[in-house]
Scaffold this motif. Sequence first.
Motif, PDB file in Angstrom:
ATOM      1  N   GLY A   1       0.819  -1.212   0.000  1.00 14.52           N
ATOM      2  CA  GLY A   1       0.000   0.000   0.000  1.00 14.52           C
ATOM      3  C   GLY A   1       0.849   1.256   0.000  1.00 14.52           C
ATOM      4  O   GLY A   1       0.586   2.205  -0.748  1.00 14.52           O
ATOM      5  N   PHE A   2       1.891   1.263   0.814  1.00 17.57           N
ATOM      6  CA  PHE A   2       2.812   2.405   0.832  1.00 17.57           C
ATOM      7  C   PHE A   2       3.454   2.589  -0.534  1.00 17.57           C
ATOM      8  O   PHE A   2       3.573   3.711  -1.042  1.00 17.57           O
ATOM      9  N   LEU A   3       3.873   1.481  -1.152  1.00 11.71           N
ATOM     10  CA  LEU A   3       4.528   1.571  -2.454  1.00 11.71           C
ATOM     11  C   LEU A   3       3.578   2.092  -3.525  1.00 11.71           C
ATOM     12  O   LEU A   3       3.998   2.806  -4.435  1.00 11.71           O
ATOM     13  N   GLN A   4       2.296   1.776  -3.414  1.00 12.58           N
ATOM     14  CA  GLN A   4       1.325   2.325  -4.355  1.00 12.58           C
ATOM     15  C   GLN A   4       1.264   3.843  -4.234  1.00 12.58           C
ATOM     16  O   GLN A   4       1.202   4.549  -5.244  1.00 12.58           O
ATOM     17  N   VAL A   5       1.288   4.346  -3.016  1.00 12.25           N
ATOM     18  CA  VAL A   5       1.297   5.800  -2.809  1.00 12.25           C
ATOM     19  C   VAL A   5       2.569   6.390  -3.396  1.00 12.25           C
ATOM     20  O   VAL A   5       2.537   7.414  -4.095  1.00 12.25           O
ATOM     21  N   PHE A   6       3.706   5.742  -3.151  1.00 12.02           N
ATOM     22  CA  PHE A   6       4.994   6.198  -3.669  1.00 12.02           C
ATOM     23  C   PHE A   6       4.961   6.281  -5.200  1.00 12.02           C
ATOM     24  O   PHE A   6       5.342   7.288  -5.788  1.00 12.02           O
ATOM     25  N   VAL A   7       4.484   5.223  -5.849  1.00 13.38           N
ATOM     26  CA  VAL A   7       4.416   5.194  -7.305  1.00 13.38           C
ATOM     27  C   VAL A   7       3.427   6.241  -7.812  1.00 13.38           C
ATOM     28  O   VAL A   7       3.682   6.926  -8.804  1.00 13.38           O
ATOM     29  N   GLY A   8       2.298   6.390  -7.134  1.00 12.37           N
ATOM     30  CA  GLY A   8       1.317   7.402  -7.521  1.00 12.37           C
ATOM     31  C   GLY A   8       1.896   8.806  -7.455  1.00 12.37           C
ATOM     32  O   GLY A   8       1.697   9.618  -8.372  1.00 12.37           O
ATOM     33  N   MET A   9       2.641   9.093  -6.394  1.00  7.55           N
ATOM     34  CA  MET A   9       3.268  10.415  -6.263  1.00  7.55           C
ATOM     35  C   MET A   9       4.285  10.642  -7.385  1.00  7.55           C
ATOM     36  O   MET A   9       4.361  11.734  -7.938  1.00  7.55           O
ATOM     37  N   GLU A  10       5.025   9.611  -7.734  1.00  3.13           N
ATOM     38  CA  GLU A  10       5.982   9.742  -8.833  1.00  3.13           C
ATOM     39  C   GLU A  10       5.259  10.025 -10.149  1.00  3.13           C
ATOM     40  O   GLU A  10       5.716  10.823 -10.953  1.00  3.13           O
ATOM     41  N   GLY A  11       4.125   9.369 -10.352  1.00  2.00           N
ATOM     42  CA  GLY A  11       3.339   9.631 -11.563  1.00  2.00           C
ATOM     43  C   GLY A  11       2.865  11.066 -11.630  1.00  2.00           C
ATOM     44  O   GLY A  11       2.925  11.712 -12.680  1.00  2.00           O
ATOM     45  N   LEU A  12       2.396  11.577 -10.492  1.00  2.00           N
ATOM     46  CA  LEU A  12       1.952  12.977 -10.439  1.00  2.00           C
ATOM     47  C   LEU A  12       3.106  13.925 -10.722  1.00  2.00           C
ATOM     48  O   LEU A  12       2.950  14.898 -11.467  1.00  2.00           O
ATOM     49  N   LYS A  13       4.272  13.630 -10.141  1.00  2.00           N
ATOM     50  CA  LYS A  13       5.448  14.470 -10.373  1.00  2.00           C
ATOM     51  C   LYS A  13       5.851  14.481 -11.843  1.00  2.00           C
ATOM     52  O   LYS A  13       6.426  15.446 -12.329  1.00  2.00           O
ATOM     53  N   ARG A  14       5.551  13.396 -12.545  1.00  2.00           N
ATOM     54  CA  ARG A  14       5.945  13.276 -13.950  1.00  2.00           C
ATOM     55  C   ARG A  14       4.855  13.740 -14.903  1.00  2.00           C
ATOM     56  O   ARG A  14       4.925  13.521 -16.103  1.00  2.00           O
ATOM     57  N   GLY A  15       3.822  14.388 -14.353  1.00  2.00           N
ATOM     58  CA  GLY A  15       2.845  15.040 -15.205  1.00  2.00           C
ATOM     59  C   GLY A  15       1.518  14.326 -15.396  1.00  2.00           C
ATOM     60  O   GLY A  15       0.649  14.840 -16.099  1.00  2.00           O
ATOM     61  N   LEU A  16       1.330  13.141 -14.803  1.00  2.00           N
ATOM     62  CA  LEU A  16       0.023  12.495 -14.899  1.00  2.00           C
ATOM     63  C   LEU A  16      -0.958  13.228 -14.003  1.00  2.00           C
ATOM     64  O   LEU A  16      -0.574  13.784 -12.970  1.00  2.00           O
ATOM     65  N   ASP A  17      -2.229  13.235 -14.383  1.00  2.00           N
ATOM     66  CA  ASP A  17      -3.206  13.791 -13.458  1.00  2.00           C
ATOM     67  C   ASP A  17      -3.718  12.665 -12.555  1.00  2.00           C
ATOM     68  O   ASP A  17      -3.428  11.495 -12.771  1.00  2.00           O
ATOM     69  N   MET A  18      -4.451  13.035 -11.527  1.00  2.00           N
ATOM     70  CA  MET A  18      -4.873  12.064 -10.519  1.00  2.00           C
ATOM     71  C   MET A  18      -5.715  10.947 -11.131  1.00  2.00           C
ATOM     72  O   MET A  18      -5.565   9.780 -10.740  1.00  2.00           O
ATOM     73  N   ASP A  19      -6.594  11.260 -12.077  1.00  2.00           N
ATOM     74  CA  ASP A  19      -7.398  10.212 -12.706  1.00  2.00           C
ATOM     75  C   ASP A  19      -6.518   9.220 -13.457  1.00  2.00           C
ATOM     76  O   ASP A  19      -6.768   8.005 -13.407  1.00  2.00           O
ATOM     77  N   ASP A  20      -5.479   9.701 -14.143  1.00  2.00           N
ATOM     78  CA  ASP A  20      -4.554   8.802 -14.829  1.00  2.00           C
ATOM     79  C   ASP A  20      -3.841   7.881 -13.833  1.00  2.00           C
ATOM     80  O   ASP A  20      -3.694   6.683 -14.070  1.00  2.00           O
ATOM     81  N   VAL A  21      -3.387   8.462 -12.731  1.00  2.00           N
ATOM     82  CA  VAL A  21      -2.700   7.672 -11.707  1.00  2.00           C
ATOM     83  C   VAL A  21      -3.638   6.592 -11.173  1.00  2.00           C
ATOM     84  O   VAL A  21      -3.273   5.417 -11.100  1.00  2.00           O
ATOM     85  N   LYS A  22      -4.854   6.981 -10.813  1.00  2.00           N
ATOM     86  CA  LYS A  22      -5.812   6.013 -10.271  1.00  2.00           C
ATOM     87  C   LYS A  22      -6.140   4.930 -11.286  1.00  2.00           C
ATOM     88  O   LYS A  22      -6.183   3.735 -10.939  1.00  2.00           O
ATOM     89  N   ASN A  23      -6.353   5.316 -12.541  1.00  2.00           N
ATOM     90  CA  ASN A  23      -6.662   4.324 -13.569  1.00  2.00           C
ATOM     91  C   ASN A  23      -5.499   3.370 -13.802  1.00  2.00           C
ATOM     92  O   ASN A  23      -5.705   2.154 -13.936  1.00  2.00           O
ATOM     93  N   ASN A  24      -4.274   3.894 -13.848  1.00  2.00           N
ATOM     94  CA  ASN A  24      -3.104   3.043 -14.036  1.00  2.00           C
ATOM     95  C   ASN A  24      -2.935   2.070 -12.872  1.00  2.00           C
ATOM     96  O   ASN A  24      -2.661   0.877 -13.082  1.00  2.00           O
ATOM     97  N   MET A  25      -3.094   2.565 -11.661  1.00  2.00           N
ATOM     98  CA  MET A  25      -2.939   1.695 -10.489  1.00  2.00           C
ATOM     99  C   MET A  25      -4.047   0.640 -10.444  1.00  2.00           C
ATOM    100  O   MET A  25      -3.787  -0.518 -10.095  1.00  2.00           O
TER     101      MET A  25
END
Length: 81
Positions: free
Chosen positions: A32-56
């Motif tokens: 679960g922690f790693l999912q948050v970590f990966v999600g934050m990295e996605g946001l930093k790289r320009g994905l929006d929150m919906d993209d991050v959630k859909n990818n995860m």
Amino acid sequence: MQDCKLIVTVRDDKVNFEGQNISVEELAQIAGFLQVFVGMEGLKRGLDMDDVKNNMLDIHLAAMETLEEQLRSGIPDPDGS
């Protein structure tokens, strides 16, 4: 959580993990922690929150489909039980 050790090293966009004394339950918490970590990295790289959630969600659903396929085909647990 018991005393355990998780080392995460990120170098040149490559992630390495090393763990010791981690139970299955603790590993689930770490996942679960790693999912948050990966999600934050996605946001930093320009994905929006919906993209991050859909990818995860896609990753989770693919993993669960693989698990179901293994169970249907009778593949035993890695520990042989």
